[in-house]
Design an enzyme around this catalytic site. Structure first.
Site, mmCIF file in Angstrom:
data_model
loop_
_atom_site.group_PDB
_atom_site.id
_atom_site.type_symbol
_atom_site.label_atom_id
_atom_site.label_comp_id
_atom_site.label_asym_id
_atom_site.label_seq_id
_atom_site.Cartn_x
_atom_site.Cartn_y
_atom_site.Cartn_z
ATOM 1 N N TYR A 58 -47.495 -98.415 87.946
ATOM 2 C CA TYR A 58 -47.703 -97.187 87.182
ATOM 3 C C TYR A 58 -48.457 -96.170 88.036
ATOM 4 O O TYR A 58 -49.306 -96.530 88.859
ATOM 5 C CB TYR A 58 -48.546 -97.454 85.929
ATOM 6 C CG TYR A 58 -47.888 -98.338 84.903
ATOM 7 C CD1 TYR A 58 -46.510 -98.330 84.708
ATOM 8 C CD2 TYR A 58 -48.659 -99.174 84.093
ATOM 9 C CE1 TYR A 58 -45.918 -99.135 83.736
ATOM 10 C CE2 TYR A 58 -48.078 -99.983 83.124
ATOM 11 C CZ TYR A 58 -46.714 -99.961 82.955
ATOM 12 O OH TYR A 58 -46.140 -100.759 82.001
ATOM 13 N N HIS A 72 -50.626 -95.489 73.126
ATOM 14 C CA HIS A 72 -50.530 -96.157 74.428
ATOM 15 C C HIS A 72 -51.345 -97.446 74.481
ATOM 16 O O HIS A 72 -51.386 -98.108 75.523
ATOM 17 C CB HIS A 72 -50.975 -95.220 75.556
ATOM 18 C CG HIS A 72 -49.922 -94.239 75.969
ATOM 19 N ND1 HIS A 72 -50.077 -92.885 75.855
ATOM 20 C CD2 HIS A 72 -48.683 -94.423 76.472
ATOM 21 C CE1 HIS A 72 -48.976 -92.274 76.279
ATOM 22 N NE2 HIS A 72 -48.119 -93.174 76.657
ATOM 23 N N ARG A 104 -41.462 -86.854 83.965
ATOM 24 C CA ARG A 104 -41.728 -88.113 84.640
ATOM 25 C C ARG A 104 -40.580 -89.060 84.343
ATOM 26 O O ARG A 104 -39.778 -88.812 83.444
ATOM 27 C CB ARG A 104 -43.067 -88.719 84.212
ATOM 28 C CG ARG A 104 -43.156 -89.075 82.752
ATOM 29 C CD ARG A 104 -44.549 -89.580 82.399
ATOM 30 N NE ARG A 104 -44.852 -90.848 83.050
ATOM 31 C CZ ARG A 104 -44.582 -92.039 82.516
ATOM 32 N NH1 ARG A 104 -44.029 -92.134 81.335
ATOM 33 N NH2 ARG A 104 -44.883 -93.150 83.149
ATOM 34 N N ASN A 143 -39.562 -93.279 83.751
ATOM 35 C CA ASN A 143 -40.062 -94.607 83.453
ATOM 36 C C ASN A 143 -38.843 -95.527 83.402
ATOM 37 O O ASN A 143 -37.712 -95.048 83.404
ATOM 38 C CB ASN A 143 -40.801 -94.583 82.110
ATOM 39 C CG ASN A 143 -41.388 -95.934 81.755
ATOM 40 O OD1 ASN A 143 -42.055 -96.561 82.565
ATOM 41 N ND2 ASN A 143 -41.117 -96.401 80.538
ATOM 42 N N GLU A 186 -35.630 -94.058 81.884
ATOM 43 C CA GLU A 186 -36.063 -93.029 80.935
ATOM 44 C C GLU A 186 -36.497 -91.781 81.699
ATOM 45 O O GLU A 186 -37.456 -91.821 82.462
ATOM 46 C CB GLU A 186 -37.246 -93.536 80.099
ATOM 47 C CG GLU A 186 -36.909 -94.729 79.230
ATOM 48 C CD GLU A 186 -38.075 -95.155 78.350
ATOM 49 O OE1 GLU A 186 -37.865 -95.962 77.438
ATOM 50 O OE2 GLU A 186 -39.220 -94.682 78.578
ATOM 51 N N TYR A 220 -45.208 -107.268 79.803
ATOM 52 C CA TYR A 220 -45.207 -106.122 78.898
ATOM 53 C C TYR A 220 -43.787 -105.604 78.670
ATOM 54 O O TYR A 220 -43.380 -105.310 77.563
ATOM 55 C CB TYR A 220 -46.090 -104.994 79.446
ATOM 56 C CG TYR A 220 -45.918 -103.719 78.656
ATOM 57 C CD1 TYR A 220 -46.403 -103.634 77.348
ATOM 58 C CD2 TYR A 220 -45.230 -102.631 79.181
ATOM 59 C CE1 TYR A 220 -46.205 -102.493 76.596
ATOM 60 C CE2 TYR A 220 -45.033 -101.485 78.442
ATOM 61 C CZ TYR A 220 -45.531 -101.421 77.149
ATOM 62 O OH TYR A 220 -45.313 -100.291 76.404
#
Ligand code: HEM
Lengths: 201, 364
Positions: free
Chosen positions: B45, B201, B231, B233, B273, B325
């Site tokens: 990340y 989050h 951004r 993802n 994404e 996750y």
């Protein structure tokens, strides 16, 4: 999917009289009665005279502070047999509440959460409300699959009364639903269950 | 003319569900135009926010990208909304102004970037909207909900690819007030509605500790209308399934146990994404769109061999907390093993593909 260690659980306050308040509404349940007593002790006689107390005697742990609460010279003390009745009572009071009203909530997470839903529906801001947790951390859980709400959940895994799936309780909390999230515990391989544990109640 | 109308016909019969037998595939150009999200052999990340300015001829050319799957995705959205009412589209009452803002943003962007497919004609507040891909020609009064058959946000996003979450600014944070999320990756809109930036989050590992959330929120609160940021993802999904919400977890989670070293190329999809965020002008709300692209590992190998090598390395070295996750611990090893057969270890360029010198798909 993360189950534990999620940072959405509410952070609670300690009940102390809010000097900015003209009218005080204090709603508590079960062992929250102790925090109400402490709050009322800290009030000036003028504040007490402008205070309405709502108390539900329903308690998961059997704590009852009604006798202590009756010692204070408040404007009104309303007693309810169940938490749901107390929340309805709160709704009725807030419907007629004036500017300058300050709200104090104390009791189980489920009671505080459902009371907060009512307060929010009347547009009360976070700085007009104090919340103090009391008693056990039994959880109110929303089933993500059928929408059923289960009260007083004490274990990480339980059977949903709505859809009969085995649910695992995530530490993820929604203020709007006033509940933690429950999801199917054995969703990847049916029958393969994670270990159960007692929640930090 | 635009890249899309030259190269790709719009497919109409695609499906994203087991009932529809997952009739979905990408054309070679469809793969090579993707916003591939791995700039390095190692992935972690980061504060990967950049100005959302047009870049290249692929998915980053338009403000809101559409591709060959546009028509079938709109059909899928309509199906999901009717299958589970009140689960995929929700809007709090005070978000109406933001809904109109969003309708305007989507329609203006589509009409500007794809004039051969969409036309928006304004005469004061009397607007005419033509969507030739879906055969829609409607007139309505901007700002008057009675002139539309449904909420403005629902009306606009039923004709848009990707999902849309609208947030209001309150007490120095962003709070979810509305969402059209028929393609969400493993969360619940109903549960998340009303939550603040740090709360929704909450389930993501490491973000808080790395200081990313704090910085991202400060950045978003300073956003101005007309200056969007973006951004990317990614995650993995078994089968080309768009709807992977928490609500339907029991339906799709068992698929995770069906992947092995032989079928991983066909079964495992990279889920990209693209998230271009905009400040909305009247309401001061922020919209968080998530444009989701699905591409199988086999399609990457066939049409974008360098990207396949890159994802092999990024998955092989991925932090176990992220593997957990993102939900693929059960088939992580199988996917890495399958990909390893297509990686010769040659050095690869660094940077996103739309950056100068960034990693290109390879092959041809
Ligand atoms: C304001 C708009 C945003 C919304 C509505 C949003 C919403 C979400 C949601 C719902 C999740 C899934 C959480 C779960 O598991 O329940 C998520 C994950 C995540 N978000 Fe955001 N987010 C936003 C902006 C951002 C920004 C600006 C960043 C970073 C700069 C960010 C970084 C992440 C990351 C790293 C994840 C984990 C994704 C993964 O590993 O697949 N988000 N976000």
């Amino acid at each position: 999917m993360l189950i534990t260690g999620i940072k959405s659980r509410p952070v609670y306050d300690e009940l102390t009289p809010m000097a900015s308040g003209l009218i005080h509404l204090a709603a508590g349940q079960g062992s929250g009665g102790k925090a109400l007593v402490r709050l009322l002790r800290a009030m000036t006689p003028e504040q007490l005279a402008a205070t309405t107390v709502l108390y539900s005697t329903e308690s998961f742990t059997g704590q009852n502070y009604l006798i202590d609460l009756q010692q204070f010279k408040v404007r009104d003390l309303a007693v309810f047999p169940t938490n749901a009745d107390a929340v309805s009572g709160l709704d009725a009071y807030l419907a007629t509440a004036k500017m300058g009203t300050r709200l104090y909530l104390t009791g189980s997470e489920g009671f505080i959460g459902t009371s907060m839903q009512v307060a929010t529906s009347y547009g009360m801001n976070r700085d007009e409300v104090l919340r103090e947790h009391a008693g056990s951390f039994v959880r109110r859980v929303w089933c993500a699959h059928c929408g059923h709400y289960s009260e007083n959940v004490t274990h990480r895994i339980f059977v949903c009364p709505g859809c009969e799936l085995n649910l695992i309780v995530r530490d993820h909390y929604s203020g709007r639903l006033a509940a933690f999230q429950g999801v199917k515990a054995d969703s990847e391989v049916p029958g393969e269950m994670p270990e159960n544990e007692e929640l930090d109640t | 003319m635009t890249a899309i109308s030259e190269s790709a016909a719009f497919k109409t019969g695609e499906t994203y569900t087991p009932e529809g037998k997952y009739q979905f595939r990408n054309s070679p150009e469809g793969v090579r135009r993707l916003p591939f999200p791995f700039p390095d052999d190692d992935y972690m990340y980061s504060m990967n926010l950049e100005p959302h300015v047009p870049a290249g001829n692929g998915a980053l050319r338009a403000a809101f990208d559409i591709d060959e799957h546009y028509v079938s995705e709109c059909t899928h959205r309509a199906q999901m909304l009717s299958d589970m009412p009140g689960v995929h589209y929700l809007a709090l009452p005070h978000m109406l102004e933001a809904q109109w803002d969003l309708l305007e943003l989507i329609f203006e962007s589509y009409a500007r970037d794809f004039p051969e497919h969409f036309t928006l004609t304004k005469n004061g507040n009397e607007w005419r909207w033509q969507n030739r891909l879906l055969g829609i020609d409607d007139s309505f009064t901007f700002g008057d909900p009675a002139t539309l058959p449904m909420d403005p946000m629902e009306y606009a996003t039923r004709q848009a690819q990707g999902e849309f979450v609208v947030l209001e600014e309150k007490d120095n944070t962003l709070v979810i007030g509305a969402g059209m999320t028929t393609q969400r990756a493993d969360y619940s809109l109903k549960f998340n509605l009303g939550m603040s930036f740090f709360e929704f989050h909450g389930p993501v590992p490491k973000l808080h500790e790395m200081g990313i959330l704090d910085r991202a929120l400060k950045f978003l609160l300073r956003m101005k209308p007309g200056h969007p940021v973006r951004r990317v993802n990614w995650s993995l999904t078994v089968n080309p399934r768009l709807e992977t919400s928490v609500e339907t977890l029991p339906e799709w989670a068992p698929d995770r146990a069906t992947v092995n070293g032989e079928n991983a190329g066909e079964k495992v999809y990279l889920r990209i994404e693209l998230q271009p965020l905009h400040r909305l002008p009247r309401s001061n709300a922020i919209v968080f769109p998530v444009r989701t692209y699905l591409v199988s590992l086999a399609e990457l190998v066939e049409y974008a061999p360098d990207w396949a090598k890159r994802i092999h390395r990024a998955l092989a070295s991925l932090d176990p907390e992220l593997v957990d996750y993102k939900g693929f611990h059960r088939y992580h090893a199988a996917a890495v093993e399958w990909l390893s057969r297509h990686d010769d270890g040659a050095p690869l360029a660094t940077g996103y593909p739309w950056a100068p010198e960034g990693i290109q798909p390879g092959g041809n």
